[in-house]
Write an enzyme that holds these catalytic residues in place. Structure first.
Site, PDB file in Angstrom:
ATOM      1  N   PHE A  28      -4.189  16.681 -16.011  1.00 47.34           N
ATOM      2  CA  PHE A  28      -3.690  18.025 -15.745  1.00 47.34           C
ATOM      3  C   PHE A  28      -4.880  18.982 -15.743  1.00 47.34           C
ATOM      4  CE2 PHE A  28      -0.879  21.687 -15.767  1.00 47.34           C
ATOM      5  CZ  PHE A  28       0.168  21.216 -14.984  1.00 47.34           C
ATOM      6  N   LEU A  29      -5.810  18.705 -14.841  1.00 43.94           N
ATOM      7  CA  LEU A  29      -7.116  19.344 -14.844  1.00 43.94           C
ATOM      8  C   LEU A  29      -7.042  20.825 -14.517  1.00 43.94           C
ATOM      9  CD1 LEU A  29      -9.148  16.604 -12.950  1.00 43.94           C
ATOM     10  CD2 LEU A  29      -8.756  16.826 -15.415  1.00 43.94           C
ATOM     11  N   HIS A  33     -12.300  21.798 -16.914  1.00 43.94           N
ATOM     12  CA  HIS A  33     -12.658  20.396 -16.688  1.00 43.94           C
ATOM     13  C   HIS A  33     -13.620  20.266 -15.505  1.00 43.94           C
ATOM     14  CE1 HIS A  33      -8.497  19.723 -18.515  1.00 43.94           C
ATOM     15  NE2 HIS A  33      -9.297  19.091 -19.343  1.00 43.94           N
ATOM     16  N   LYS A 145     -14.219  24.839 -26.291  1.00 41.51           N
ATOM     17  CA  LYS A 145     -12.902  25.263 -26.744  1.00 41.51           C
ATOM     18  C   LYS A 145     -12.394  24.374 -27.871  1.00 41.51           C
ATOM     19  CE  LYS A 145      -8.895  24.347 -25.479  1.00 41.51           C
ATOM     20  NZ  LYS A 145      -7.706  23.685 -26.106  1.00 41.51           N
ATOM     21  N   ASP A 146     -12.677  23.091 -27.779  1.00 45.63           N
ATOM     22  CA  ASP A 146     -12.332  22.152 -28.849  1.00 45.63           C
ATOM     23  C   ASP A 146     -13.567  21.949 -29.722  1.00 45.63           C
ATOM     24  OD1 ASP A 146      -9.563  21.438 -28.064  1.00 45.63           O
ATOM     25  OD2 ASP A 146     -10.558  20.696 -26.268  1.00 45.63           O
ATOM     26  N   GLY A 180      -9.133  28.118 -21.361  1.00 49.15           N
ATOM     27  CA  GLY A 180      -8.511  27.116 -20.503  1.00 49.15           C
ATOM     28  C   GLY A 180      -7.980  25.943 -21.298  1.00 49.15           C
ATOM     29  N   SER A 181      -6.751  25.551 -21.020  1.00 48.60           N
ATOM     30  CA  SER A 181      -6.126  24.412 -21.696  1.00 48.60           C
ATOM     31  C   SER A 181      -4.997  23.892 -20.824  1.00 48.60           C
ATOM     32  CB  SER A 181      -5.571  24.819 -23.063  1.00 48.60           C
ATOM     33  OG  SER A 181      -4.812  23.760 -23.638  1.00 48.60           O
ATOM     34  N   SER A 182      -4.862  22.581 -20.763  1.00 50.13           N
ATOM     35  CA  SER A 182      -3.755  21.999 -20.007  1.00 50.13           C
ATOM     36  C   SER A 182      -2.416  22.434 -20.578  1.00 50.13           C
ATOM     37  CB  SER A 182      -3.854  20.466 -20.024  1.00 50.13           C
ATOM     38  OG  SER A 182      -5.065  20.039 -19.436  1.00 50.13           O
ATOM     39  N   ARG A 183      -2.368  22.665 -21.881  1.00 50.50           N
ATOM     40  CA  ARG A 183      -1.113  23.071 -22.520  1.00 50.50           C
ATOM     41  C   ARG A 183      -0.677  24.485 -22.136  1.00 50.50           C
ATOM     42  NH1 ARG A 183      -2.964  19.472 -26.642  1.00 50.50           N
ATOM     43  NH2 ARG A 183      -1.303  18.057 -27.353  1.00 50.50           N
TER      44      ARG A 183
END
Length: 276
Positions: A28-29, A33, A145-146, A180-183
């Site tokens: 889910f780019l 990414h 971000k992580d 930015g996050s896929s979630r």
């Protein structure tokens, strides 16, 4: 672009590549990414990207089931970015019956996200150890971000003498500051409108530091107030840590990192920012 779905296929393809840059993802780019892919393409001979929703790093079956997926779209995006190989193993291929080994990182992995998400970092470290062994990249790329995950990866790679350089790039943000996050795709329209307050809270902390404030309790309180005033009260943590240990120190020093985790509807959001 080569698509590999088994370990054997990936190893055979790896033998044809030169200096490899690896970008591990759960799919889910988003643009964050792709920014990692572009850096990897600049610095290595060939880019390998994994698209694998890793079941052993999820704390609940619901979270795993609801994680967004868009495999065909992701593959199309990576083809346009000039990726050499996409690795999309099935869970049963990666974790066959009887699988019983994990990489359990201590130290930095025991703070913040560690107790909030039991088993998460062991799942992350285990899947990455497998990827590093199979793909044997010279460099692997992660987003800031992580931040704690990046620190965990640096720790286990160093401890286990894994010959890969870990490259961490700044957090990619939407125009309104949301990391930015896929979630993010699971946020409702109203939640998405409120979500940038996480970035605003972090910016408040950095502004105070730039004005000379060094008391951790004051800074954390100011950031928390920004969240609460915006109606975000389901707060897991708002803290400032030493980025080497992820432990809090009473006096905020050069290099300190502010982090927060907030539940917004059905989605748990995290973000961080260097304060200097």
């Amino acid at each position: 672009m080569k698509l590999c779905t088994t370990v054997q296929e990936m190893r055979q393809e790896r033998a044809q590549l030169g200096r490899v840059g690896f970008v591990p993802t759960m799919g889910f780019l988003h643009e964050g990414h792709l920014s990692l892919v572009r850096r990897a393409r600049e610095e290595t001979d060939a880019v390998v990207v994994s698209l694998f929703v890793n079941p052993i790093q999820f704390g609940s079956a619901d979270d795993l089931a609801n994680y967004p997926r868009a495999l065909e779209r992701d593959i199309a995006l990576l083809r346009r970015e000039g990726v050499a190989c996409v690795f999309t193993p099935e869970a049963a291929e990666f974790y066959p019956e009887g699988f019983a080994t994990q990489v359990d990182v201590g130290g930095v992995a025991l703070e913040l996200e560690g107790p909030s998400r039991p088993g998460h970092f062991a799942g992350v470290a285990t899947v990455l150890a497998k990827f590093f062994n199979i793909i044997q990249p010279q460099r692997a790329y992660f987003g800031q971000k992580d931040a704690q995950q990046c620190a965990v990866v640096q720790r286990f790679v160093r401890d286990l003498n894994i010959p890969v350089d870990i490259v961490t790039l700044p957090t990619w943000r939407e125009a309104d500051g949301l990391a930015g996050s896929s979630r993010n795709s699971r946020l409702t329209e109203a939640e998405r409108h409120r979500a940038p307050v996480l970035h605003q809270a972090l910016c408040r902390g950095r502004t105070l530091v730039q004005a000379g404030e060094r008391r951790r309790a004051v800074l954390e309180g100011a950031m928390r107030d920004v969240l609460v005033q915006a109606g975000l009260v389901d707060i897991d943590y708002v803290t400032i840590v030493n980025p080497d240990t992820f432990q809090a120190e009473e006096e905020v020093r050069e290099g300190a990192l502010a982090l927060l985790a907030v539940q917004l509807g059905a989605v748990r959001l995290i973000d961080n920012m260097p304060l200097f």
